[in-house]
Design an enzyme around this catalytic site. Structure first.
Site, PDB file in Angstrom:
ATOM      1  N   CYS A  80       0.830  -1.206   0.000  1.00 46.57           N
ATOM      2  CA  CYS A  80       0.000   0.000   0.000  1.00 46.57           C
ATOM      3  C   CYS A  80       0.863   1.254   0.000  1.00 46.57           C
ATOM      4  O   CYS A  80       1.482   1.597   1.023  1.00 46.57           O
ATOM      5  CB  CYS A  80      -0.929   0.007   1.208  1.00 46.57           C
ATOM      6  SG  CYS A  80      -1.951   1.478   1.348  1.00 46.57           S
ATOM      7  N   CYS A 104      -0.445   3.978   2.368  1.00 48.80           N
ATOM      8  CA  CYS A 104      -0.162   3.687   3.774  1.00 48.80           C
ATOM      9  C   CYS A 104       1.308   3.917   4.113  1.00 48.80           C
ATOM     10  O   CYS A 104       1.624   4.494   5.155  1.00 48.80           O
ATOM     11  CB  CYS A 104      -0.513   2.234   4.089  1.00 48.80           C
ATOM     12  SG  CYS A 104      -2.203   1.741   3.690  1.00 48.80           S
ATOM     13  N   ASP A 105       2.214   3.461   3.263  1.00 51.49           N
ATOM     14  CA  ASP A 105       3.622   3.383   3.624  1.00 51.49           C
ATOM     15  C   ASP A 105       4.563   4.236   2.782  1.00 51.49           C
ATOM     16  O   ASP A 105       5.769   4.277   3.045  1.00 51.49           O
ATOM     17  CB  ASP A 105       4.086   1.926   3.542  1.00 51.49           C
ATOM     18  CG  ASP A 105       3.301   1.021   4.479  1.00 51.49           C
ATOM     19  OD1 ASP A 105       2.896   1.493   5.546  1.00 51.49           O
ATOM     20  OD2 ASP A 105       3.083  -0.163   4.130  1.00 51.49           O
TER      21      ASP A 105
END
Length: 299
Positions: free
Chosen positions: A129, A132-133
């Site tokens: 992701c 997300c990261d």
């Protein structure tokens, strides 16, 4: 055989949120999770897109959801559900025992497809992701593996954060929508490696490179990166849904209003449900909706 009003299969954000809402409504609740409480989000080092929480690790968030559900009186067990039988009273058989209930919420989530390389399970620096990261790799070189919309969108997103992005795809053309392909090709810090597969990952504890192979020529080379984002597809945990006959041809569970499936008394929440957006916040939303509908069904 112990009876509950609602049995929730899956202890991720959707399942735990459903447990919180069902217990607040006064229903007896059992959550069954075969693996790790918290689901995929538990492995995320940092969550900073959950409303009201500035920053938290996925593990901490999972623990807080777990504690909240448990303190409200939900029973939470690490057991694998082997079979669900429909009826006026539904039966759930696990690898440790059997239970009955009035309603079932399937919150079984989904799993990311992997490359099948042994290093994927041991090296830090591999993500599924970019949203997300991606911030963890600001100013660094990264790679994205995949050729569909998700892969190309992730490469475009990462191009604003990272020094350089290498997009690796095993075929000679990207499968993404033309508008996305045009956009990624215009980016000066994105390199496309087509007809290319990743044959191994390099690094001791953290990823620092990829060994790639050209599928046409057989030529092998190395790409130095700090992070690898895999976008080679996902698959739902659809075994139980398929047994119940409520999964579609892809394994996801179609639902109507209230996260209701085609079988009365069986509900679906989270990433296993057929829908467009799969994020932490939508999983929690599904859990709340499914729980309220299940509570109404049990009344």
């Amino acid at each position: 055989m112990k009876h509950f009003d609602i049995i929730i299969v899956g202890g991720g954000p959707a399942g735990l949120t459903a447990a919180v809402y069902a217990r607040r409504a006064g229903k007896t609740v059992l959550v069954l999770e075969r693996d790790t409480i918290g689901g995929q989000i538990a492995s995320s080092p940092k969550v900073d897109n959950f409303p009201g929480i500035q920053s938290i690790s996925g593990m901490e968030l999972s623990e807080q959801l777990y504690t909240q559900a448990e303190n409200l009186g939900a029973d939470i067990e690490v057991e694998e559900v082997l079979e669900i039988r429909d009826g006026a009273t539904k039966s759930v058989r696990t690898d440790y025992g059997a239970y009955t209930c009035a309603a079932v919420i399937l919150a079984t989530g989904m799993t990311h497809r992997s490359l099948g390389l042994p290093e994927e399970d041991t090296l830090a620096g591999i993500s599924y992701c970019a949203v997300c990261d991606g911030a963890f790799y600001r100013g660094k070189d990264v790679a994205v593996c995949g050729g569909g919309n998700t892969a190309v969108q992730e490469a475009i997103y990462l191009s604003d954060l990272c020094r350089h992005v290498t997009l690796i795809h095993r075929r000679n053309t990207l499968r993404a929508d033309a508008v996305l392909v045009d956009a990624v090709r215009r980016l000066p810090n994105v390199t496309l490696l087509l007809d290319t597969v990743i044959s191994s990952l390099v690094g001791d504890e953290a990823l620092n490179g990829l060994v790639v192979k050209n599928a046409l020529t057989g030529a092998i080379s190395r790409v130095d990166v700090s992070g690898l984002f895999l976008a080679v597809g996902q698959k739902p945990e659809g075994r139980l849904a398929q047994m119940l006959g409520i999964a579609d041809e892809t394994g996801f569970i179609p639902t109507g209003e209230g996260c209701k499936t085609s079988v009365p008394g069986i509900f679906a929440a989270g990433d296993c449900r057929a829908k467009e957006v799969r994020q932490l916040i939508t999983a929690c939303s599904d859990g709340a909706i499914a729980a309220l509908a299940a509570c109404q069904y049990c009344s």
